[in-house]
Design a protein around this motif. Structure first.
Motif, mmCIF file in Angstrom:
data_model
loop_
_atom_site.group_PDB
_atom_site.id
_atom_site.type_symbol
_atom_site.label_atom_id
_atom_site.label_comp_id
_atom_site.label_asym_id
_atom_site.label_seq_id
_atom_site.Cartn_x
_atom_site.Cartn_y
_atom_site.Cartn_z
ATOM 1 N N TYR A 109 -4.570 -1.836 24.453
ATOM 2 C CA TYR A 109 -3.459 -2.122 23.541
ATOM 3 C C TYR A 109 -3.787 -3.425 22.824
ATOM 4 O O TYR A 109 -4.096 -4.426 23.467
ATOM 5 C CB TYR A 109 -2.168 -2.271 24.353
ATOM 6 C CG TYR A 109 -0.931 -2.693 23.573
ATOM 7 C CD1 TYR A 109 0.005 -1.760 23.167
ATOM 8 C CD2 TYR A 109 -0.689 -4.041 23.294
ATOM 9 C CE1 TYR A 109 1.157 -2.137 22.478
ATOM 10 C CE2 TYR A 109 0.463 -4.428 22.605
ATOM 11 C CZ TYR A 109 1.377 -3.480 22.202
ATOM 12 O OH TYR A 109 2.510 -3.860 21.525
ATOM 13 N N ALA A 110 -3.780 -3.406 21.505
ATOM 14 C CA ALA A 110 -4.067 -4.609 20.722
ATOM 15 C C ALA A 110 -3.069 -4.700 19.594
ATOM 16 O O ALA A 110 -3.106 -3.901 18.653
ATOM 17 C CB ALA A 110 -5.492 -4.566 20.172
ATOM 18 N N LYS A 111 -2.159 -5.675 19.667
ATOM 19 C CA LYS A 111 -1.124 -5.809 18.647
ATOM 20 C C LYS A 111 -1.647 -6.674 17.501
ATOM 21 O O LYS A 111 -1.402 -7.874 17.445
ATOM 22 C CB LYS A 111 0.156 -6.389 19.233
ATOM 23 C CG LYS A 111 1.334 -6.288 18.274
ATOM 24 C CD LYS A 111 2.590 -6.906 18.853
ATOM 25 C CE LYS A 111 3.738 -6.799 17.841
ATOM 26 N NZ LYS A 111 4.928 -7.542 18.296
ATOM 27 N N GLY A 112 -2.337 -6.009 16.593
ATOM 28 C CA GLY A 112 -2.883 -6.698 15.432
ATOM 29 C C GLY A 112 -2.073 -6.523 14.172
ATOM 30 O O GLY A 112 -2.424 -7.078 13.124
ATOM 31 N N GLY A 113 -0.975 -5.754 14.223
ATOM 32 C CA GLY A 113 -0.188 -5.480 13.034
ATOM 33 C C GLY A 113 -0.807 -4.398 12.164
ATOM 34 O O GLY A 113 -1.839 -3.815 12.505
ATOM 35 N N THR A 114 -0.173 -4.141 11.037
ATOM 36 C CA THR A 114 -0.630 -3.137 10.079
ATOM 37 C C THR A 114 -0.910 -3.790 8.734
ATOM 38 O O THR A 114 -0.124 -4.612 8.262
ATOM 39 C CB THR A 114 0.439 -2.048 9.864
ATOM 40 O OG1 THR A 114 0.604 -1.305 11.061
ATOM 41 C CG2 THR A 114 0.039 -1.077 8.761
ATOM 42 N N LEU A 115 -2.004 -3.389 8.122
ATOM 43 C CA LEU A 115 -2.307 -3.749 6.742
ATOM 44 C C LEU A 115 -2.153 -2.501 5.874
ATOM 45 O O LEU A 115 -2.842 -1.505 6.104
ATOM 46 C CB LEU A 115 -3.726 -4.283 6.616
ATOM 47 C CG LEU A 115 -4.010 -5.654 7.238
ATOM 48 C CD1 LEU A 115 -5.510 -5.922 7.249
ATOM 49 C CD2 LEU A 115 -3.278 -6.755 6.474
ATOM 50 N N THR A 116 -1.225 -2.552 4.916
ATOM 51 C CA THR A 116 -1.128 -1.503 3.908
ATOM 52 C C THR A 116 -1.887 -1.997 2.686
ATOM 53 O O THR A 116 -1.424 -2.886 1.955
ATOM 54 C CB THR A 116 0.330 -1.189 3.550
ATOM 55 O OG1 THR A 116 1.029 -0.793 4.732
ATOM 56 C CG2 THR A 116 0.406 -0.065 2.528
ATOM 57 N N LEU A 117 -3.073 -1.447 2.495
ATOM 58 C CA LEU A 117 -3.991 -1.933 1.476
ATOM 59 C C LEU A 117 -3.586 -1.462 0.088
ATOM 60 O O LEU A 117 -3.095 -0.335 -0.075
ATOM 61 C CB LEU A 117 -5.409 -1.435 1.775
ATOM 62 C CG LEU A 117 -5.971 -1.830 3.145
ATOM 63 C CD1 LEU A 117 -7.133 -0.932 3.509
ATOM 64 C CD2 LEU A 117 -6.398 -3.295 3.145
ATOM 65 N N THR A 252 -4.136 -2.080 12.403
ATOM 66 C CA THR A 252 -4.130 -0.707 11.930
ATOM 67 C C THR A 252 -4.110 -0.736 10.408
ATOM 68 O O THR A 252 -3.558 -1.659 9.800
ATOM 69 C CB THR A 252 -2.927 0.073 12.478
ATOM 70 O OG1 THR A 252 -1.725 -0.623 12.144
ATOM 71 C CG2 THR A 252 -3.026 0.213 14.002
ATOM 72 N N LEU A 253 -4.724 0.267 9.790
ATOM 73 C CA LEU A 253 -4.896 0.266 8.341
ATOM 74 C C LEU A 253 -4.362 1.543 7.710
ATOM 75 O O LEU A 253 -4.513 2.634 8.264
ATOM 76 C CB LEU A 253 -6.381 0.159 7.967
ATOM 77 C CG LEU A 253 -7.185 -1.057 8.409
ATOM 78 C CD1 LEU A 253 -8.615 -0.936 7.890
ATOM 79 C CD2 LEU A 253 -6.549 -2.339 7.923
ATOM 80 N N THR A 254 -3.785 1.372 6.529
ATOM 81 C CA THR A 254 -3.479 2.482 5.640
ATOM 82 C C THR A 254 -3.602 1.933 4.225
ATOM 83 O O THR A 254 -3.930 0.765 4.036
ATOM 84 C CB THR A 254 -2.076 3.063 5.916
ATOM 85 O OG1 THR A 254 -1.863 4.210 5.100
ATOM 86 C CG2 THR A 254 -0.984 2.051 5.655
#
Length: 431
Positions: A109-117, A252-254
């Motif tokens: 589990y790694a809470k790195g947040g989300t980047l919406t590119l 996480t990425l989108t």
């Protein structure tokens, strides 16, 4: 099992099925579906009332469905309308609680947040004035994605190993005294009973936790549309490639395309990337792998486009499955104390944290507790049914094609698609 996911392949345990339901049985609570919703419901019921007799019935093995096939995001994203913000606040808490559970049970589990590119002028225009906007340089300091002009950062998301989570959750339920029977198909959910081909489980409360597979039960073909999401995973990438990509925070990425893609850097240094685009099957069928090869190939091209540094990486896993989409894009949690039937689902692809919150909420509803959870806006919500066939097939296929066309038009013109915006309003999608 065919089409097995990376997550089940690397969960580190024997996947031999548990015993089938041996015969008629009675329980206090009978649950169909050994995915996150069913297992979290069992876990919270047994944590609150350890004396309860809880039986979980699963057609395949625990985690075989969406719980063991997703992209590994545990996010506070909520697909439905939430004017009060209560769902968001509850999901932010749940993301952290899942993190604590994962640490206790040795689940990555790694809470790195989300980047919406933002990639391209249209996406930059839509995202550039939102809270959490990062400049191109700030984005590149986190991860170097080709063509990204910036990104919106949301801290409340973690990258997880969903297979380990669901399999260890099943073990925890058994350790609490719950029973899990696998390779046992439920043919019907009735007041007071789950009916299987060779036996019936009778219980005061029955819980339907079947998500995208709900359409296979009598009378429920139009309740949720089973939409396919497909995923690929590369081989573990060497350190020099990661030095070029960055991504040390495992965000996480989108991006802001209309036909969704999603990605994470796995705990063992793979790129895991998934997305929509596989054909909806007429009649809400969930079997077969029609369109998988074409969509997997498109996902591999997308991975190479986003990460040219990893263009030569071998793809070791290709898989997919269905998620449940309500007609109004609004998940729900319901319990009818008269019939004793409880249901939850329709997470539209944001189900890891939503299902944990649903399980906790169902436990409170079933036990008759009046809590903050039982007053959340999704409790008791009823979505309209999807249209009958062939309208459902025509509509979903047309919508998928239109969103793909909108993405192509935006890349070509640099302008946001009015067609995509109009379709979102037409189908009731909140964003």
């Amino acid at each position: 099992m065919t089409n097995r996911s990376l997550w089940l392949d690397t969960c580190g345990e024997d996947l031999t099925p548990r015993p089938q339901l041996p015969g008629d049985r009675s329980a206090d609570v009978a649950i169909v579906g050994a995915g996150y919703t069913g297992l979290w419901t069992a876990h919270h019921l047994l944590r609150r009332e350890p004396s309860l007799r809880v039986a979980v019935i699963e057609r395949e093995i625990a985690g075989w469905g969406a719980s063991g096939r997703n992209g590994g995001w545990c996010s506070a994203l909520f697909p439905g309308r939430d004017p009060s913000g209560a769902m968001r606040r509850a999901l932010v808490r749940v993301v952290d609680e899942i993190g604590a559970w994962c640490r206790e049970h040795d689940v990555p589990y790694a809470k790195g947040g989300t980047l919406t590119l933002a990639r391209g002028a249209a996406q930059t225009h839509r995202l550039g004035d939102r809270d959490g906007w990062l400049s191109q340089d700030a984005t590149r300091a986190r991860v170097r994605v080709a063509g990204a002009s910036g990104a919106v950062f949301d801290p409340d998301c973690a990258a997880i190993h969903p297979g380990m989570l669901v399999r260890r959750l099943a073990q925890a339920v058994e350790a609490q005294g719950g029973e899990i029977f696998e390779h046992t198909a439920v043919l019907d959910v009735r007041p007071g009973a789950l009916v299987t081909p060779h036996a019936t489980v009778r219980a005061e409360v029955v819980v339907q936790a079947t998500e995208g597979y709900s359409c296979e039960l009598p009378g429920q073909r139009r309740r949720l549309a089973p939409v396919r999401s497909l995923v690929i995973a590369t081989e573990p990438l060497p350190a020099p490639v990661w030095e070029e990509i960055g991504w040390a925070g495992r965000e996480t990425l989108t991006d802001d395309r209309h036909l969704i893609v999603y990605a994470q850097r796995s705990h063992d240094d793979r790129i895991v990337l998934g997305g929509r685009g596989a054909p909806y099957r007429f009649g809400s069928r969930t079997d077969g792998e029609v369109g998988y090869a074409r969509t997997h190939a498109a996902l591999q091209r997308t991975m190479q486009e986003l990460f040219p540094q990893a263009a030569a990486a071998a793809v070791t896993h290709r898989w997919g499955g269905v998620l449940g989409v309500p007609r109004d894009w609004m998940p729900s949690v319901r319990f009818d104390p008269v019939s004793g039937i409880a249901r939850a689902g329709g997470y539209v692809g944001d189900g890891v944290a939503c299902s944990a919150l649903a399980g906790e909420t169902l436990a409170d509803l079933i036990l008759g507790r009046d809590t903050d959870l039982t007053r959340l806006p999704w409790v008791g919500h009823r979505s309209p049914d999807w249209e009958p066939e062939p309208l459902r097939w025509l509509g979903i296929c047309a919508m998928t094609a239109a969103m793909a066309a909108a993405d192509r038009a935006e890349r070509r013109t640099g302008r946001s698609s009015a067609v995509a915006a109009g379709l979102s309003r037409l189908i009731g999608k909140s964003g």
